[in-house]
Structure formats: C-alpha cells, structure tokens
Scaffold this motif. Sequence first.
Motif, mmCIF file in Angstrom:
data_model
loop_
_atom_site.group_PDB
_atom_site.id
_atom_site.type_symbol
_atom_site.label_atom_id
_atom_site.label_comp_id
_atom_site.label_asym_id
_atom_site.label_seq_id
_atom_site.Cartn_x
_atom_site.Cartn_y
_atom_site.Cartn_z
ATOM 1 N N TYR A 118 4.843 12.887 -10.537
ATOM 2 C CA TYR A 118 3.448 12.476 -10.724
ATOM 3 C C TYR A 118 2.504 13.678 -10.748
ATOM 4 N N PHE A 119 2.822 14.725 -10.027
ATOM 5 C CA PHE A 119 2.063 15.965 -10.141
ATOM 6 C C PHE A 119 2.196 16.512 -11.561
ATOM 7 N N SER A 120 3.421 16.499 -12.086
ATOM 8 C CA SER A 120 3.657 16.948 -13.455
ATOM 9 C C SER A 120 2.992 16.027 -14.471
ATOM 10 N N LEU A 121 2.998 14.719 -14.184
ATOM 11 C CA LEU A 121 2.331 13.764 -15.074
ATOM 12 C C LEU A 121 0.838 14.053 -15.129
ATOM 13 N N GLY A 122 0.253 14.450 -14.010
ATOM 14 C CA GLY A 122 -1.157 14.817 -14.005
ATOM 15 C C GLY A 122 -1.434 15.989 -14.933
ATOM 16 N N ILE A 123 -0.554 16.986 -14.913
ATOM 17 C CA ILE A 123 -0.704 18.131 -15.812
ATOM 18 C C ILE A 123 -0.574 17.686 -17.259
ATOM 19 N N ILE A 125 0.823 -1.211 0.000
ATOM 20 C CA ILE A 125 0.000 0.000 0.000
ATOM 21 C C ILE A 125 0.855 1.259 0.000
ATOM 22 N N ASP A 126 1.963 1.218 0.697
ATOM 23 C CA ASP A 126 2.762 2.420 0.949
ATOM 24 C C ASP A 126 3.291 3.071 -0.329
ATOM 25 N N VAL A 127 3.634 2.277 -1.326
ATOM 26 C CA VAL A 127 4.319 2.816 -2.504
ATOM 27 C C VAL A 127 3.415 3.636 -3.425
ATOM 28 N N PRO A 128 2.274 3.110 -3.877
ATOM 29 C CA PRO A 128 1.568 3.784 -4.965
ATOM 30 C C PRO A 128 0.555 4.845 -4.566
ATOM 31 N N ILE A 129 0.179 4.928 -3.290
ATOM 32 C CA ILE A 129 -0.949 5.787 -2.953
ATOM 33 C C ILE A 129 -0.644 7.274 -3.110
ATOM 34 N N MET A 130 0.526 7.733 -2.668
ATOM 35 C CA MET A 130 0.824 9.157 -2.754
ATOM 36 C C MET A 130 1.093 9.626 -4.190
ATOM 37 N N PRO A 131 1.845 8.869 -5.002
ATOM 38 C CA PRO A 131 1.963 9.286 -6.404
ATOM 39 C C PRO A 131 0.610 9.455 -7.082
ATOM 40 N N ALA A 132 -0.333 8.567 -6.793
ATOM 41 C CA ALA A 132 -1.670 8.687 -7.388
ATOM 42 C C ALA A 132 -2.369 9.951 -6.909
ATOM 43 N N MET A 133 -2.217 10.297 -5.639
ATOM 44 C CA MET A 133 -2.846 11.506 -5.116
ATOM 45 C C MET A 133 -2.263 12.757 -5.771
ATOM 46 N N PHE A 134 -0.940 12.796 -5.947
ATOM 47 C CA PHE A 134 -0.332 13.950 -6.604
ATOM 48 C C PHE A 134 -0.719 14.013 -8.073
ATOM 49 N N PHE A 135 -0.851 12.867 -8.716
ATOM 50 C CA PHE A 135 -1.284 12.830 -10.111
ATOM 51 C C PHE A 135 -2.679 13.449 -10.256
ATOM 52 N N ILE A 136 -3.610 13.050 -9.402
ATOM 53 C CA ILE A 136 -4.972 13.573 -9.482
ATOM 54 C C ILE A 136 -4.988 15.080 -9.235
ATOM 55 N N ALA A 137 -4.181 15.529 -8.255
ATOM 56 C CA ALA A 137 -4.099 16.970 -7.984
ATOM 57 C C ALA A 137 -3.564 17.722 -9.201
ATOM 58 N N GLY A 138 -2.538 17.175 -9.850
ATOM 59 C CA GLY A 138 -1.975 17.827 -11.027
ATOM 60 C C GLY A 138 -2.933 17.837 -12.193
ATOM 61 N N TYR A 139 -3.742 16.801 -12.327
ATOM 62 C CA TYR A 139 -4.655 16.687 -13.467
ATOM 63 C C TYR A 139 -5.636 17.858 -13.513
ATOM 64 N N PHE A 140 -6.097 18.295 -12.351
ATOM 65 C CA PHE A 140 -7.107 19.345 -12.312
ATOM 66 C C PHE A 140 -6.525 20.739 -12.078
ATOM 67 N N ALA A 152 1.225 20.074 3.208
ATOM 68 C CA ALA A 152 2.255 21.098 3.045
ATOM 69 C C ALA A 152 2.946 20.964 1.694
ATOM 70 N N LEU A 153 3.341 19.745 1.336
ATOM 71 C CA LEU A 153 4.035 19.535 0.073
ATOM 72 C C LEU A 153 3.140 19.879 -1.107
ATOM 73 N N LEU A 154 1.885 19.478 -1.058
ATOM 74 C CA LEU A 154 0.961 19.782 -2.150
ATOM 75 C C LEU A 154 0.736 21.289 -2.264
#
Length: 370
Positions: free
Chosen positions: A218-223, A55-70, A142-144
């Motif tokens: 992953y934030f950039s990938l969302g964009i 669980i630890d590995v993929p959850i945060m990249p996915a969250m940053f991806f979704i944030a970047g997408y919008f 904070a990071l987001l």
Amino acid sequence: MAKDRLYFLDNLRASIIFLVVLLHVSLCYMLYAPSWWYVINPVSSIFFTLLVVLIDVPIMPAMFFIAGYFAIPSLQLHGATEFLRQKTWRIFTPWVLGILLLAPPTAFMIPFTRNLPVEIFSFWTGAFWAEAFQHSVYWFLALLFWMFVALTLLWKCIPALHTLTQTPAKAPLWFFPVFVAISAACFFTVIQFLPLDYWFVSYFLSFQPERIFQHVLYFSLGIWAWKYGWFTEGGYCPRKRAWLPILAITMAVYLLVKMGFAASTAPLLNKQFVLACSFATYCIASLMGWSAVFSTWVNGRGRFWRSAAKNSYGIYFLHALVVYWLAYGLIAVTWSIYIKAAVVFFITTIFCWLFTSGVLRKAPLLRRMF
C-alpha cells in the motif's frame, strides 16, 4: 491540480486516527479479547468484537497509502538529505520518545490489571526491556520510518526518480484484480509458516508478518497513485456508486469469514485461502470507498477538519495510555459498557486533541515533531 483537491487525504488520515482510538477502546470491551490485552472489562459484548474486526483491517493500509502518495514529491522538493532529516524529526524521534516514555507505562497495564506483584519503576527499568518489551502503538512509526529510509536509498541509486513527473492516467481494468491477487498471495503464503496475529518484535521494528507485505504494497500503491495522478483531473478518481457497493459486500464477506474461521470444519488450507482473499479485497475496497466518499463529501478546509488534520498525529501519539487507564478506572463503575466505551472514546479524543494543540504543537522542539 487545484491545491485544495487533495485536502480530503488529510481529512481521511485524521478520520483514521479517530478509528484507531475507537479500535483500542473497543478491544477493552469486546468478546474474545486477546488474553494479554492491557485492560479487559469483565462485561463484554459481541458488538465491540464486530467493530474490532471491521476497523482493524483497513486502517493501516490506508495510512501507508497516504504516506506513499506524498513521498516522491516531498523527495523532489527537499532532496534526500533534507527529506530524511525531516522524517527523523517527525517520525523517528517521536518513535523513540514513545518507546522510552509512553510504551513502558502502557505495557505495565498488563501485569497491573491482573494484580501481579510488579512495581512500575522496576518494571520500567527492568522487565520492559527484556521479556515485556513492546512498541505499543508506535510500531507504525518505526515501520514507516524504515520505509522512508528504503525509499531514500532507492532515490540515491535510481537517478530517474529525481525527474519523475506526474502523468495522470486512468487505472486499467486489470489493475485492481492483479493488486488484490498479489496482496492475497502474500497474506496466504505467510500464514502457511506463522500463526495468524503473531507479532514479530525487536528493539527497532515490530509488525505482524502476515500484514507486513500489505503495508509495503500500500505504500508502493501510494507512490503509483501519485505517479498516475489519482484523484486529479485526468487521473483515476474512484466513484462512490462503484466502490461503495463493493465495500459493503467485501465488508460483509470478511466479517463472515473472520468470525466463522475457528468454527468452520472446512480444510485449513481452504479456510486460509478464503481468509486471505477476503482480507485483500476488503482492504482495497475500504481504501477506494473511503477515498470516493472523502474526495466528494469531505474535501473541505473548515475549522473542524483543519484542526483535526493538524492535531491527529498528537492524538495518535498520546491516546493509548489514556484509553487504558480510563477503561481500567471505569471497571468498578456500574454503567452500561456502551456508555463506558463512549465516555472513554470522547474523553480520550478531546483530552489528546487539546493537549496536542496546547502543548505538543507549541512547546519548543516538540512543535517540530507534531
């Protein structure tokens, strides 16, 4: 693009929050738990260790991806000033509240559960702001927020972003291998200088150095995904028959590599390289696999998913303290740890869900945040 086409991203985000709760519950019952962890049950199981690793590995990249997408469409809709004002209310202010009100009693669990002679008020007003300072689960906020600030500065400096339009296109064959290579290279480079799972902590930012580049990527990938209309007609839409086998393979490989890392007699550099590659491939396979499943099977707006999407932020915000105190309270109970973990997970989720729905999303000021 049909308006309901991207409901699955809200549903996916809510599901990730449930996984975050499960992750923190599992850490209390895992074998080989971090020695500093808030609550460690005397009886542990390798089952929860495996859950934590996966669980630890993929959850945060996915969250940053979704944030970047919008992010870009929101900037275009509201403009830089209003965009940043909204992010301050929705992200920065909850982060401050989390640090002031919830992180101290959470951190207090560390000395309290080890029977150290520390009183909560003196800890809250003294040690927490010195050697015991941490962001708890609020490091993500904070990071987001600082990522949104950086994007806003780019927006101000690059006028072309103001008129950027979505142009749906398929992902070229080279895209994912190159992305994985960059991601793995960043991870591998950082662990040459800093130990695995090290946390950088300051008052305004906290992160794991080997993962910080993953989050930015992953934030950039969302964009990028928004720009090329991923998940829309004419854009790239991940397919289950392609990504689910890849996800299964990369998950198994990462699990073997991670669990065998310490015991392996291979040269350290080789082990680190394999770990970086398996980490990077598991991340992207998880994001694409989950997206393929949710975009076809979980793209509805039924009552459950509407409520989950609306209340997931509050569940994330509240859950940590509830998880640890419940887990601590159940230590003396002679139940199976699997029953204990299930009880902690379901009570935490239901309580935080109801509290968010009934209080956080209705109280003045708070409802603007949650």
